[in-house]
Design a protein around this motif. Sequence first.
Motif, PDB file in Angstrom:
ATOM      1  N   CYS A 167     162.438  46.124  67.030  1.00 24.48           N
ATOM      2  CA  CYS A 167     162.511  46.476  68.441  1.00 24.48           C
ATOM      3  C   CYS A 167     161.103  46.768  68.950  1.00 24.48           C
ATOM      4  O   CYS A 167     160.423  47.660  68.459  1.00 24.48           O
TER       5      CYS A 167
ATOM      6  N   CYS B 182     161.893  53.115  73.149  1.00 19.21           N
ATOM      7  CA  CYS B 182     163.305  52.717  73.101  1.00 19.21           C
ATOM      8  C   CYS B 182     164.188  53.955  73.146  1.00 19.21           C
ATOM      9  O   CYS B 182     163.986  54.903  72.404  1.00 19.21           O
TER      10      CYS B 182
ATOM     11  N   GLY C  52     164.201  45.666  73.159  1.00 18.60           N
ATOM     12  CA  GLY C  52     165.381  46.526  73.064  1.00 18.60           C
ATOM     13  C   GLY C  52     165.147  47.821  73.758  1.00 18.60           C
ATOM     14  O   GLY C  52     165.709  48.807  73.408  1.00 18.60           O
TER      15      GLY C  52
ATOM     16  N   PHE D  38     160.794  50.232  70.389  1.00 18.51           N
ATOM     17  CA  PHE D  38     160.767  51.282  69.379  1.00 18.51           C
ATOM     18  C   PHE D  38     159.346  51.442  68.847  1.00 18.51           C
ATOM     19  O   PHE D  38     158.842  52.542  68.669  1.00 18.51           O
TER      20      PHE D  38
HETATM   21 ZN   LIG Z   1     165.359  49.631  70.386  1.00 19.27          ZN
END
Ligand SMILES: [Zn+2]
Length: 581
Positions: free
Chosen positions: A549, A557, A581, A552
């Motif tokens: 991600c 995230c 994401g 992230f």
């Molecule tokens: Zn994520």
Amino acid sequence: MQTIYEGKASIWFPSANEVFYNPVQEFNRDLTCAVLTEFARETLSLRGARVVVPGEKERVVVCLSDEKNGTKGEEASVPQEEEERKGACLRTASVGERCEEGLRVLEGLAASGLRSIRFALEVPGLKSVTANDCSAKAVALIARNTQHNGVSHLVQASQRDASMVMYEARGRNERYDVIDLDPYGSPSLFLDAAVQAVSEGGLLCVTCTDMAVMAGNNGETCYSKYGSVSIKSKYCHEMALRIILHSLDERANVYQRYVEPLLSVSVDFYIRVFVRVRTGQAKVKNSASKQALVYNCVGCGAFHLQRMGKSMCQGKHMKYSAATGPPVGVSCEHCGQRHQLGGPIWAEPIHNMEFVHKVLAAVSGNPSRFGTSKRIEGILSMITEELEDVPLYSTLDHLSSTLHCNTPSMLLFRSALLHAGYRVSLSHACKNAVKTDAPAGVLWDIMRCWEKNNPVKREKLSETSPSYRILSTEPVLQACFDIRADANPQSRKRHLTRFQENPQANWGPKARAKAGGGISTELEDRRKQFQGKRKCQISDSSQLKSFPCKKFRKGTCTYGEKCCYSHTPEKSPSPGDAAEG
Ligand SMILES: [Zn+2]
Ligand SMILES: C[S@@+](CC[C@H](N)C(=O)[O-])C[C@H]1O[C@@H](n2cnc3c(N)ncnc32)[C@H](O)[C@@H]1O
Ligand SMILES: [Zn+2]
């Protein structure tokens, strides 16, 4: 024989693929059941009946007539409650039951009968469903499947040419409340009959899978089928919707009828429109002013619409006159290149937002009803965010690739538009769409400002290129790129399933069933040849978990364990832009 389960239906198929079935179109059938349910709810309430939808919470209501007997509820003054009370007194119509005041439905091109049988099993308020197909094998299958699903009291199999069935039903009392046309390729052959055979205020549901033609590969073929020239452009998917709407309205006009779009979707490899058809000599006079030619710059992609007619309100009367134009000069004011001419296309709203909201509310409040509810929710949510009064769109990657510069993030670019006082939305029809009421000059000014901080090497540009021309002009507008909270659309914040990951490895339009049975293998063979050869194929959303991600990594995230991408720090392949994401 093999059995296929979809929705509430179980359908027998001969194993040799002799009759058409495309599992990817489950979304199309689910969406149609959802739209038909809302259409039935509206229509039947006018006919004095109330539909009962499986899975919808039944509200406890007290009948109005009971009020006289002193059982009046406390909140009787709330109008909505009152309506519900009235509703309780109406006759009810449930799925699988024949309803006398219900809808008469025709599926003109029914193949296995799956769609018609699903209507019978899943949509309340039907009087009859005619499942027609010209193929004897298909009709035999429809008859078997109708029996097998216990809906013989609702579904009649019919083996005719679809046009003939519709021409014979043109009479005021024979017309159908709903006509569904889901052909291979183009529906154009059937439209003249369809616009006549649908009842007053009735619903026409039309699929087109001839997207190559409609999206600009063969503008001249598109003209012969739809009376409109398609052009290759970033907005070709929405243009395809506007081409079929143009064609439907134009053909209806011949019979003093006109269309009102309820919902128009572009998904996967096809488009699908739902329109009401009404009659009215006065209203038909408006039709020319609802259509527009499209001027598309071949250099920078800037586009302008030219309406085909003008209508003005003069007191109680409408006045009609020729439109004036053109809206562009001989060459593009931004890049100096020429314009292509496309259309005419439908230039009015392509959805009825009130209706879309109703379908959306019903599906998201009852998600177990359909296999593809999540996707219906995602796409319809995006549609409710689309700017209704702004036809077509630009795309972010097209703007930056025209200038040969970096692409600004969607958030930055949308913020700049909002700061400049314009409206902007996404489009369900295209991932990077910028649908805005800002003129092309403003988009280019924002890009010019962006380029100042992300410079393009001028010596690499030819002096006649659109990029050079556009960047040689100083921006009039000073763009502000401060991120605005309202620049992030709800559907994106909520991580709705808006665009499809390929649901299975072998997706896309299916080969036509061969005349006399069997299926053409050519397409399948070509697929097998290329399957998995393209870079980074993602065929299932669960596969996304193997990609890191991006958010992230940046620490932004907010989805935690629910994120569809991996939050595990180890190295794994990057799917490019897929992992936001
Ligand atoms: Zn994520
Ligand atoms: C794409 S399939 C229909 C799929 C179906 N609507 C579904 O959702 O499963 C098209 C069907 O149209 C039939 N067909 C083609 N031309 C026709 C015509 N002129 N009249 C009636 N049926 C026709 C074909 O036999 C074929 O079964
Ligand atoms: Zn241009």
